[in-house]
Design a protein around this motif. Structure first.
Motif, PDB file in Angstrom:
ATOM      1  N   PHE A   1       4.092  14.002 -42.269  1.00 26.79           N
ATOM      2  CA  PHE A   1       3.233  12.870 -41.229  1.00 26.79           C
ATOM      3  C   PHE A   1       1.978  13.126 -40.863  1.00 26.79           C
ATOM      4  N   GLN A   2       1.384  13.964 -41.375  1.00 29.32           N
ATOM      5  CA  GLN A   2       0.506  14.301 -41.692  1.00 29.32           C
ATOM      6  C   GLN A   2      -0.512  13.159 -42.148  1.00 29.32           C
ATOM      7  N   THR A   3      -0.386  12.511 -43.156  1.00 28.52           N
ATOM      8  CA  THR A   3      -0.451  11.463 -43.141  1.00 28.52           C
ATOM      9  C   THR A   3      -0.714   9.916 -42.708  1.00 28.52           C
ATOM     10  N   VAL A   4       0.567   9.955 -42.059  1.00 24.55           N
ATOM     11  CA  VAL A   4       0.354   8.724 -41.250  1.00 24.55           C
ATOM     12  C   VAL A   4      -0.911   8.792 -39.725  1.00 24.55           C
ATOM     13  N   GLY A   5      -1.327   7.901 -39.730  1.00 23.06           N
ATOM     14  CA  GLY A   5      -2.788   7.038 -39.144  1.00 23.06           C
ATOM     15  C   GLY A   5      -2.541   5.502 -38.337  1.00 23.06           C
ATOM     16  N   LYS A   6      -2.849   4.799 -37.666  1.00 22.90           N
ATOM     17  CA  LYS A   6      -3.041   4.593 -36.606  1.00 22.90           C
ATOM     18  C   LYS A   6      -2.849   2.892 -37.334  1.00 22.90           C
ATOM     19  N   ASP A   7      -2.845   3.362 -38.648  1.00 24.32           N
ATOM     20  CA  ASP A   7      -2.598   1.725 -39.371  1.00 24.32           C
ATOM     21  C   ASP A   7      -1.329   0.972 -39.839  1.00 24.32           C
ATOM     22  N   TYR A   8      -0.410   2.518 -39.690  1.00 23.12           N
ATOM     23  CA  TYR A   8       1.009   1.975 -39.939  1.00 23.12           C
ATOM     24  C   TYR A   8       1.370   1.541 -38.791  1.00 23.12           C
ATOM     25  N   SER A   9       2.383   0.566 -38.683  1.00 18.90           N
ATOM     26  CA  SER A   9       3.023   0.025 -37.078  1.00 18.90           C
ATOM     27  C   SER A   9       4.600   0.154 -38.032  1.00 18.90           C
ATOM     28  N   LYS A  10       4.886   0.555 -38.566  1.00 16.28           N
ATOM     29  CA  LYS A  10       6.431   1.152 -38.536  1.00 16.28           C
ATOM     30  C   LYS A  10       6.974   1.653 -39.938  1.00 16.28           C
ATOM     31  N   ILE A  11       8.121   2.601 -39.711  1.00 16.00           N
ATOM     32  CA  ILE A  11       8.844   4.031 -40.573  1.00 16.00           C
ATOM     33  C   ILE A  11      10.248   3.774 -40.292  1.00 16.00           C
ATOM     34  N   VAL A  12      10.299   3.795 -41.930  1.00 15.09           N
ATOM     35  CA  VAL A  12      11.484   3.684 -41.931  1.00 15.09           C
ATOM     36  C   VAL A  12      12.019   4.814 -43.151  1.00 15.09           C
ATOM     37  N   PHE A  13      13.333   4.620 -42.128  1.00 12.93           N
ATOM     38  CA  PHE A  13      14.313   6.020 -42.766  1.00 12.93           C
ATOM     39  C   PHE A  13      15.266   5.568 -43.629  1.00 12.93           C
ATOM     40  N   VAL A  14      15.483   5.776 -45.045  1.00 15.37           N
ATOM     41  CA  VAL A  14      16.275   5.361 -45.921  1.00 15.37           C
ATOM     42  C   VAL A  14      16.999   6.422 -47.093  1.00 15.37           C
ATOM     43  N   SER A  15      18.918   5.900 -46.375  1.00 17.92           N
ATOM     44  CA  SER A  15      19.618   6.912 -47.128  1.00 17.92           C
ATOM     45  C   SER A  15      20.686   6.086 -47.591  1.00 17.92           C
TER      46      SER A  15
ATOM     47  N   LEU B   1      25.449  11.171 -39.688  1.00 12.13           N
ATOM     48  CA  LEU B   1      24.812  11.591 -41.499  1.00 12.13           C
ATOM     49  C   LEU B   1      24.228  13.026 -40.431  1.00 12.13           C
ATOM     50  N   HIS B   2      24.496  14.082 -41.273  1.00 10.25           N
ATOM     51  CA  HIS B   2      23.747  15.251 -40.687  1.00 10.25           C
ATOM     52  C   HIS B   2      22.798  15.447 -42.572  1.00 10.25           C
ATOM     53  N   ILE B   3      21.654  15.487 -42.074  1.00 12.09           N
ATOM     54  CA  ILE B   3      20.997  16.281 -43.164  1.00 12.09           C
ATOM     55  C   ILE B   3      19.858  17.238 -42.260  1.00 12.09           C
ATOM     56  N   THR B   4      18.857  17.748 -43.168  1.00 14.32           N
ATOM     57  CA  THR B   4      18.400  19.394 -43.551  1.00 14.32           C
ATOM     58  C   THR B   4      17.384  19.474 -43.697  1.00 14.32           C
ATOM     59  N   LEU B   5      16.348  19.126 -43.854  1.00 12.43           N
ATOM     60  CA  LEU B   5      14.716  18.989 -44.057  1.00 12.43           C
ATOM     61  C   LEU B   5      14.081  19.679 -43.648  1.00 12.43           C
ATOM     62  N   ASP B   6      12.723  20.455 -45.147  1.00 13.28           N
ATOM     63  CA  ASP B   6      12.146  21.598 -44.946  1.00 13.28           C
ATOM     64  C   ASP B   6      11.139  21.255 -43.251  1.00 13.28           C
ATOM     65  N   THR B   7      10.698  21.759 -42.828  1.00 20.69           N
ATOM     66  CA  THR B   7       9.975  21.682 -41.499  1.00 20.69           C
ATOM     67  C   THR B   7       8.408  21.230 -42.219  1.00 20.69           C
ATOM     68  N   GLU B   8       8.573  22.154 -43.041  1.00 18.46           N
ATOM     69  CA  GLU B   8       6.814  22.354 -43.716  1.00 18.46           C
ATOM     70  C   GLU B   8       6.611  20.943 -44.533  1.00 18.46           C
ATOM     71  N   TYR B   9       7.759  20.190 -45.596  1.00 17.88           N
ATOM     72  CA  TYR B   9       7.462  19.229 -46.111  1.00 17.88           C
ATOM     73  C   TYR B   9       7.314  17.878 -44.970  1.00 17.88           C
ATOM     74  N   PHE B  10       8.087  17.926 -43.753  1.00 20.73           N
ATOM     75  CA  PHE B  10       8.224  16.339 -42.570  1.00 20.73           C
ATOM     76  C   PHE B  10       6.875  16.784 -42.359  1.00 20.73           C
ATOM     77  N   HIS B  11       6.410  18.214 -41.618  1.00 18.60           N
ATOM     78  CA  HIS B  11       5.035  18.147 -41.112  1.00 18.60           C
ATOM     79  C   HIS B  11       3.977  17.644 -42.645  1.00 18.60           C
ATOM     80  N   THR B  12       4.065  17.906 -43.092  1.00 16.57           N
ATOM     81  CA  THR B  12       2.907  17.599 -45.029  1.00 16.57           C
ATOM     82  C   THR B  12       2.918  15.992 -44.853  1.00 16.57           C
TER      83      THR B  12
END
Length: 255
Positions: free
Chosen positions: A52-66, A39-50
């Protein structure tokens, strides 16, 4: 992003193609990973950056779903903390254009052939870039001299546009730097635009970064993350890393 059978590639390059980024996640070393088909997808880097700026040390897992129905238009990113709380983001995808992964990998695949490579502490790189930036120089050089006895000296160097100020910063602890050099000529020099490497120096990907240098090809900066830890030695187990980050930076033009 490219989701393959055994790994995920997250990649990007600047419009002028002078800076190339590739994050490689080794899914055979992960606890859970499944993709029905590549699977190949294109995501605006500005959205991606916005997001992941919210991610803190309290999060232990990240899930990508399509989903099969919406794989070309939407994806979901889910952050989970240790208490099981979720934060879900739905993202609209960009239309898939040229897949730039092959362009990036054509550069990165030359990494094993580079004549010089060494480790550098991120804080040292950041300090040197800031120091040279204060001189208002536009280039910084990675240089090596080699004398008749085969003794190699490695250093960073720069000079102002009017040549009134010159700086040379020896990198002395070659054993700690894990220096590998197969270049035997008296002088090796690879210039990099300071504005190209400054964004990298301002990040904190890991404690150290490895620089792969060739005076005919892009500078490649790499870092490997998330090792399994040996319970006896308390050190990372070789080849157990889950993620490899590489950034290729085009060399500066020689006047």
């Amino acid at each position: 992003m490219s989701f393959m059978s055994d790994r995920v590639f997250m990649y990007s390059l600047t419009e002028d193609k002078k800076i190339k980024l590739c994050v490689e996640i080794f899914c055979d070393r992960m606890n859970r990973y499944y993709v029905m088909a590549p699977l190949h997808i294109t995501l605006d880097t500005e959205y991606f950056h916005t997001i992941f700026q919210t991610v803190g040390k309290d999060y232990s897992k990240i899930v990508f779903v399509s989903t099969q129905e919406s794989h070309a238009s939407k994806m979901w990113v889910i952050f989970l903390d240790e208490e099981g709380e979720e934060s879900q983001y739905e993202i609209d995808l960009n239309p898939v254009k040229e897949n730039s992964l092959s362009i990036i990998m054509d550069v990165l695949n030359h990494e094993p052939t580079y004549p010089i490579s060494f480790d550098m502490q991120f804080k040292s790189l950041k300090r040197k870039i800031a120091e040279h930036g204060n001189l208002k120089v536009d280039k910084i050089k990675i240089e090596q001299t080699c004398n008749e006895l085969g003794v190699r000296d490695l250093y960073l160097a720069c000079e102002t546009s009017n040549s009134k100020i010159k700086n040379k910063s020896p990198l002395k602890n070659t054993a700690k730097m894990n220096l590998i050099s197969t270049y035997d000529d008296p002088l090796f020099s690879a210039p990099i635009y300071i504005n190209s490497i400054r964004p990298l120096s301002s990040t904190l990907i890991s404690d150290k970064i490895r620089l792969h240098v060739d005076n005919q090809r892009d500078l490649i900066c790499s870092s490997i993350l998330d090792y399994d830890i040996d319970t006896k030695s308390k050190t990372g187990i070789e080849n157990s890393f889950k993620c490899k980050i590489r950034i290729a930076i085009e060399l500066a033009k020689v006047a």
